[in-house]
Design an enzyme around this catalytic site. Structure first.
Site, PDB file in Angstrom:
ATOM      1  N   TYR A   1      -6.747   5.869   4.646  1.00 17.74           N
ATOM      2  CA  TYR A   1      -6.890   4.903   3.569  1.00 17.74           C
ATOM      3  C   TYR A   1      -6.028   3.667   3.823  1.00 17.74           C
ATOM      4  O   TYR A   1      -6.512   2.527   3.760  1.00 17.74           O
ATOM      5  CB  TYR A   1      -6.523   5.524   2.194  1.00 17.74           C
ATOM      6  CG  TYR A   1      -6.228   4.439   1.209  1.00 17.74           C
ATOM      7  CD1 TYR A   1      -7.279   3.729   0.632  1.00 17.74           C
ATOM      8  CD2 TYR A   1      -4.911   4.034   0.953  1.00 17.74           C
ATOM      9  CE1 TYR A   1      -7.028   2.655  -0.200  1.00 17.74           C
ATOM     10  CE2 TYR A   1      -4.654   2.952   0.130  1.00 17.74           C
ATOM     11  CZ  TYR A   1      -5.712   2.271  -0.444  1.00 17.74           C
ATOM     12  OH  TYR A   1      -5.461   1.192  -1.248  1.00 17.74           O
TER      13      TYR A   1
ATOM     14  N   GLU B   1       0.823  -1.211   0.000  1.00 14.64           N
ATOM     15  CA  GLU B   1       0.000   0.000   0.000  1.00 14.64           C
ATOM     16  C   GLU B   1       0.859   1.264   0.000  1.00 14.64           C
ATOM     17  O   GLU B   1       0.537   2.242  -0.659  1.00 14.64           O
ATOM     18  CB  GLU B   1      -0.951   0.015   1.202  1.00 14.64           C
ATOM     19  CG  GLU B   1      -2.066  -1.022   1.112  1.00 14.64           C
ATOM     20  CD  GLU B   1      -2.979  -0.814  -0.089  1.00 14.64           C
ATOM     21  OE1 GLU B   1      -3.023   0.291  -0.632  1.00 14.64           O
ATOM     22  OE2 GLU B   1      -3.643  -1.786  -0.492  1.00 14.64           O
TER      23      GLU B   1
ATOM     24  N   ASP C   1      -9.828   5.741  -2.011  1.00 16.38           N
ATOM     25  CA  ASP C   1      -8.636   6.286  -2.676  1.00 16.38           C
ATOM     26  C   ASP C   1      -9.106   6.927  -3.983  1.00 16.38           C
ATOM     27  O   ASP C   1     -10.309   7.060  -4.215  1.00 16.38           O
ATOM     28  CB  ASP C   1      -7.582   5.184  -2.908  1.00 16.38           C
ATOM     29  CG  ASP C   1      -7.987   4.224  -4.024  1.00 16.38           C
ATOM     30  OD1 ASP C   1      -9.180   4.200  -4.399  1.00 16.38           O
ATOM     31  OD2 ASP C   1      -7.110   3.499  -4.527  1.00 16.38           O
TER      32      ASP C   1
END
Ligand code: SF4
Length: 413
Positions: A142, A58, A160
């Site tokens: 997020y 991520e 996102d």
């Protein structure tokens, strides 16, 4: 409390939500891309390792294309397969592996956070989005939601850039999608939609849809698994809503989620009417003089001098050719003289401006800076003594240069 938004912008019908989840997950199971972090998240039995694997992916994927990340991710996980391994790495090693991926503070913060998990949390990753965001530096809302849902099965949504686009289209949200009011609504929506039994897959499916089908410029609506739930698609097919609004429709132009009255639906844009963003500020223009100092090494091969940037700010801790930021309107001659002065102060011996050979310009776009490097070269006969108080420096061969923690911009230079 603010009034709830009109029904057309919500997912208020449980049967529709259930159908949307089912359609999206069926499509995802059939069409998802094989990505190394997905394989790891699906097969790794150890929860902390699973969380770490998703976390690294991520952070690398922030502002960066999947195709670019894959190779970096594989090399990273091979070198530091666990939090403990990463916690023992040096920042120099992290920067070397990260070189070329951009936004360098990400690697540094990832490593700092890994050290924190090992030293303060006994090596145990926090398990919920709330704790991840609270306890790990560099982990925002997020990333926390992604790690918690994908690694630990927490039923929490994510928002996102891809999710923003998909949700704005599904529900015809045309107000500025970067405004806090709209972002808050989208988070509410993502939390309503997320599938309770497969939250990680659902979140990845929504993002995958945005990345491969509901793309910014030419979305593939005909192939979209959720088109029957999409109001932008319906509006494209059936045209403008009726003049007299029904109960599903918004009020008389004061809806906080509709496009502003000054920018109505443009039929030539179709579904790409959504989302809308306030105009971005143009990037700031900067000019930097940079000098490639070259000498013959002990085996006769050329060597180049690189210096380390400060440990904070843009490209923190990375290595570069000696460089000097310049005023924008500096004339050619002055530019050369300023660079010569800079080199002189630093090498402790005279450097003649006319000895600097202008090679050309290199342009590199950082997220918010349009950077032009004016590139000079200076071959040296003997060695030079550098003032170590100014910044660390070293001589490298071309191969060593490419293996060092240098930015893409410097590789272009
Ligand atoms: Fe996006 Fe088109 Fe699917 Fe709507 S129908 S979600 S606009 S791809």
């Amino acid at each position: 409390a603010p009034a709830p938004p009109p029904a057309r912008h919500l997912f208020s019908d449980p049967a529709e939500v259930e159908a949307l989840r089912k359609n999206l997950l069926t499509w995802y199971d059939r069409c998802k891309r094989d990505l190394p972090w997905r394989a790891l998240a699906a097969t790794e039995p150890d929860a902390d390792r699973r969380g770490y694997a998703v976390w690294v992916s991520e952070i690398m994927l922030q502002q960066t294309q999947v195709a670019t990340v894959i190779d970096y991710y594989n090399r990273w996980m091979q070198k530091w397969p666990t939090l403990q391994a990463l916690a023992q790495a040096s920042l120099e090693e992290v920067n070397e592996l990260w070189a070329g991926l951009g936004y360098y503070s990400r690697g540094k913060r990832l490593q700092e956070a890994a050290r924190k998990v090992v030293s303060e949390l006994a090596g145990r990753m926090p398990r919920t989005a709330e704790e991840l965001q609270k306890l790990l530096p560099g982990v925002g809302r997020y990333t926390a939601g992604a790690i918690a849902s994908i690694s630990y099965g927490q039923a929490t949504g994510v928002v996102d850039g891809n999710v923003i686009r998909v949700l704005c289209r599904l529900r015809c949200i045309g107000a500025d999608s970067s405004s806090p009011a709209v972002i808050d609504r989208l988070w509410d929506m993502a939390n309503v939609l997320v599938d309770r039994s497969r939250p990680g897959d659902f979140n990845q499916a929504l993002m995958e849809l945005g990345a491969t089908v509901c793309v910014p410029k030419a979305p593939l609506c005909g192939e979209c698994p959720v088109k029957q739930h999409c109001q932008a698609w319906r509006r494209k097919l059936f045209g403008n809503p009726p003049k007299v609004p029904d109960v599903e429709d918004c009020g008389a132009g004061d809806c906080p989620l509709c496009p502003p009255a000054t920018e109505p639906w443009d039929s030539s844009l179709g579904v790409t009417n959504f989302p809308r963003k306030a105009a971005k500020k143009p990037p700031r223009a900067m000019r930097t003089a940079t000098c490639v100092l070259e000498r013959r090494g002990c085996h006769g091969a050329p060597e180049y001098l690189i210096v380390q940037r400060p440990s904070s700010g843009l490209l923190a801790g990375l290595w570069e050719f000696p460089s000097l930021p310049l005023a924008q309107d500096l004339k050619d001659k002055r530019e050369r003289e300023e660079l010569a002065d800079h080199l002189q102060a630093w090498m402790g011996r005279p450097v003649a401006a006319r000895g600097l050979r202008f090679i050309g310009e290199v342009i590199h776009i950082f997220s918010h800076i349009h950077q032009t490097y004016a590139v000079y070269s200076l071959p040296l006969d003997g060695d030079v003594t550098l003032d170590p108080a100014l910044s660390p420096s070293r001589w490298v061969t071309e191969d060593e240069f490419h293996a060092s923690a240098v930015s893409t911009a410097m590789k272009k230079v």
